[in-house]
Design a protein around this motif. Structure first.
Motif, short mmCIF file in Angstrom:
data_model
loop_
_atom_site.label_atom_id
_atom_site.label_comp_id
_atom_site.label_asym_id
_atom_site.label_seq_id
_atom_site.Cartn_x
_atom_site.Cartn_y
_atom_site.Cartn_z
N GLU A 1 -0.51 -14.26 -7.38
CA GLU A 1 -0.79 -13.92 -6.08
C GLU A 1 -0.19 -15.04 -5.10
O GLU A 1 0.68 -14.99 -4.11
N ARG A 2 -0.47 -16.12 -5.36
CA ARG A 2 -0.19 -17.70 -4.74
C ARG A 2 1.36 -17.58 -4.57
O ARG A 2 2.10 -17.78 -3.51
N ASP A 3 2.01 -17.56 -5.80
CA ASP A 3 3.53 -17.44 -5.65
C ASP A 3 4.14 -16.49 -5.08
O ASP A 3 5.27 -16.72 -4.38
N GLY A 4 3.53 -15.11 -5.16
CA GLY A 4 4.17 -14.11 -4.54
C GLY A 4 4.22 -14.10 -2.94
O GLY A 4 4.93 -13.91 -2.35
N ARG A 5 2.95 -14.72 -2.67
CA ARG A 5 3.02 -14.92 -1.15
C ARG A 5 3.71 -15.89 -0.48
O ARG A 5 4.35 -15.78 0.36
N GLU A 6 4.02 -17.02 -1.19
CA GLU A 6 4.98 -17.75 -1.03
C GLU A 6 6.51 -17.47 -0.86
O GLU A 6 7.12 -17.87 -0.03
N LEU A 7 6.73 -16.55 -1.92
CA LEU A 7 8.06 -16.06 -2.03
C LEU A 7 8.35 -15.02 -0.83
O LEU A 7 9.42 -14.95 -0.30
N LEU A 8 7.37 -14.38 -0.40
CA LEU A 8 7.46 -13.59 0.82
C LEU A 8 7.51 -14.40 1.97
O LEU A 8 8.15 -13.73 2.87
N ARG A 9 7.08 -15.34 2.18
CA ARG A 9 7.12 -16.07 3.42
C ARG A 9 8.47 -16.82 3.50
O ARG A 9 8.90 -17.31 4.82
N VAL B 1 14.71 -7.06 2.20
CA VAL B 1 13.75 -8.06 2.69
C VAL B 1 12.92 -7.28 3.83
O VAL B 1 11.41 -7.53 3.60
N THR B 2 13.33 -6.65 4.76
CA THR B 2 12.49 -5.93 5.58
C THR B 2 11.52 -5.17 4.96
O THR B 2 10.11 -5.14 5.37
N ALA C 1 11.43 -9.76 -2.42
CA ALA C 1 11.10 -8.53 -3.31
C ALA C 1 10.11 -8.75 -4.18
O ALA C 1 9.27 -8.24 -4.82
N VAL C 2 10.79 -10.00 -5.15
CA VAL C 2 9.70 -10.50 -6.04
C VAL C 2 8.24 -10.85 -5.71
O VAL C 2 7.46 -10.37 -6.27
#
Length: 319
Positions: free
Chosen positions: A263-271, A9-10, A280-281
């Motif tokens: 992109e929107r979903d990816g940023r949410e998963l990263l948060r 995750v880091t 990672a996804v």
């Protein structure tokens, strides 16, 4: 929580710094010439193999190769579950290698100049699933048999069109199964592919590929005789992509919408704060969108650049 997930995750969150971002992509697109865009990229995370004199296609491939390198690094920091998710998300690189290889195999050696020239294959490392075996094939029928014996499955034919479509459908289905957080992306992307093949190009897919597509899109959608009926029959996981797109000829709008959603979903998963495969996804999604927009910006720079020259779909996707 395991040490592997902490490290994974880091690393995923750290990779956000490898994106060019909207401002940087705008600088590339507005550069005015391809050489000027390449000089700008020379001081960015995409600097590898984008020296002066590169063609548009060569520079775009270098951007993709940089993305692949980031994904390989990210996968190396993940526990097995996270690495498997990244492998499924990165399947397009193995698909690209296979398409180029098949075109070479299908060329007529008796016709001078008929063998296409392709760049070296992407170096997949641990993200490969069947490429080592596929690269050794010597005929289209042998390549099809090798695909059939792998996780890709039988594409239903050995022509370039059958293999390309079959692999894309297989990749979407495997992604939806292996990475639940990406199931919406996979279903919508498959709907877009099916529309183009059937309602724009007018090409019939092999039966085995149609049956595979039906597992994600449903039998009613696959059996639809018109674009309108197809859109109406889609499951909610895919229908959102085609909202307000009344004609199949306007599918270019769906392409930009798909990347914007990823992109929107990816940023949410990263948060998300918990440890697991989701960050990672999300990192793969954000990095992939950034690379896609950078490749588009290079094309625009080569045409003269400037925001006024940006096509609407690129402007929409870059907000």
């Amino acid at each position: 929580m395991s040490a592997g997930w902490v490290a994974g995750v880091t690393r995923a969150r750290a990779l956000r710094t490898r994106c060019l971002g909207a401002a940087g992509i705008g600088e590339v697109a507005a550069a005015g010439t391809l050489d000027a865009a390449l000089r700008y990229l020379a001081n960015t995370p995409y600097r590898h193999d984008v020296g002066p004199g590169a063609t548009v296609a060569g520079a775009q491939r270098a951007v993709s190769a940089t993305l692949l390198w980031h994904l390989r690094v990210l996968a190396g920091w993940q526990p097995a579950t996270g690495a498997d998710a990244i492998r499924a998300l990165a399947s397009g690189f193995e698909l690209s290698n296979t398409e180029h290889h098949l075109r070479t195999l299908a060329a007529d050696p008796r016709r001078p100049g008929s063998t296409p020239l392709h760049p070296p294959p992407y170096r997949l490392g641990a993200l490969a699933t069947a490429w080592t075996r596929l690269a050794r094939t010597r005929t289209p029928s042998e390549l099809r048999a090798t695909l059939a014996a792998s996780v890709w499955g039988d594409p239903g034919g050995d022509s370039p069109a059958a293999v390309a479509t079959g692999m894309r459908v297989s990749a979407a289905l495997r992604l939806a199964i292996a990475v639940p957080d990406a199931a919406r992306w996979a279903a919508a992307r498959l709907a877009l592919l099916f529309c183009r093949e059937v309602f724009v190009i007018g090409r019939r897919m092999p039966d085995v590929t149609v049956r595979r597509a039906a597992r994600l899109l449903g039998p009613r959608a696959i059996a639809a005789g018109s674009y309108a009926d197809f859109r109406q029959a889609l499951p909610t996981t895919a229908r959102w992509l085609l909202d307000d797109i009344d004609e199949a000829t306007d599918l270019w709008r769906a392409e930009a919408r798909w990347w914007d959603a990823v992109e929107r979903d990816g940023r949410e998963l990263l948060r998300r704060s918990h440890f697991g495969p989701q960050p990672a996804v999300g990192a793969v999604a954000v990095l992939s969108v950034d690379a896609w927009r950078t490749r588009g910006a290079l094309e625009l720079a080569a045409r003269g650049g400037g925001p006024a020259n940006w096509p609407a779909e690129v402007l929409d996707a870059s907000r």
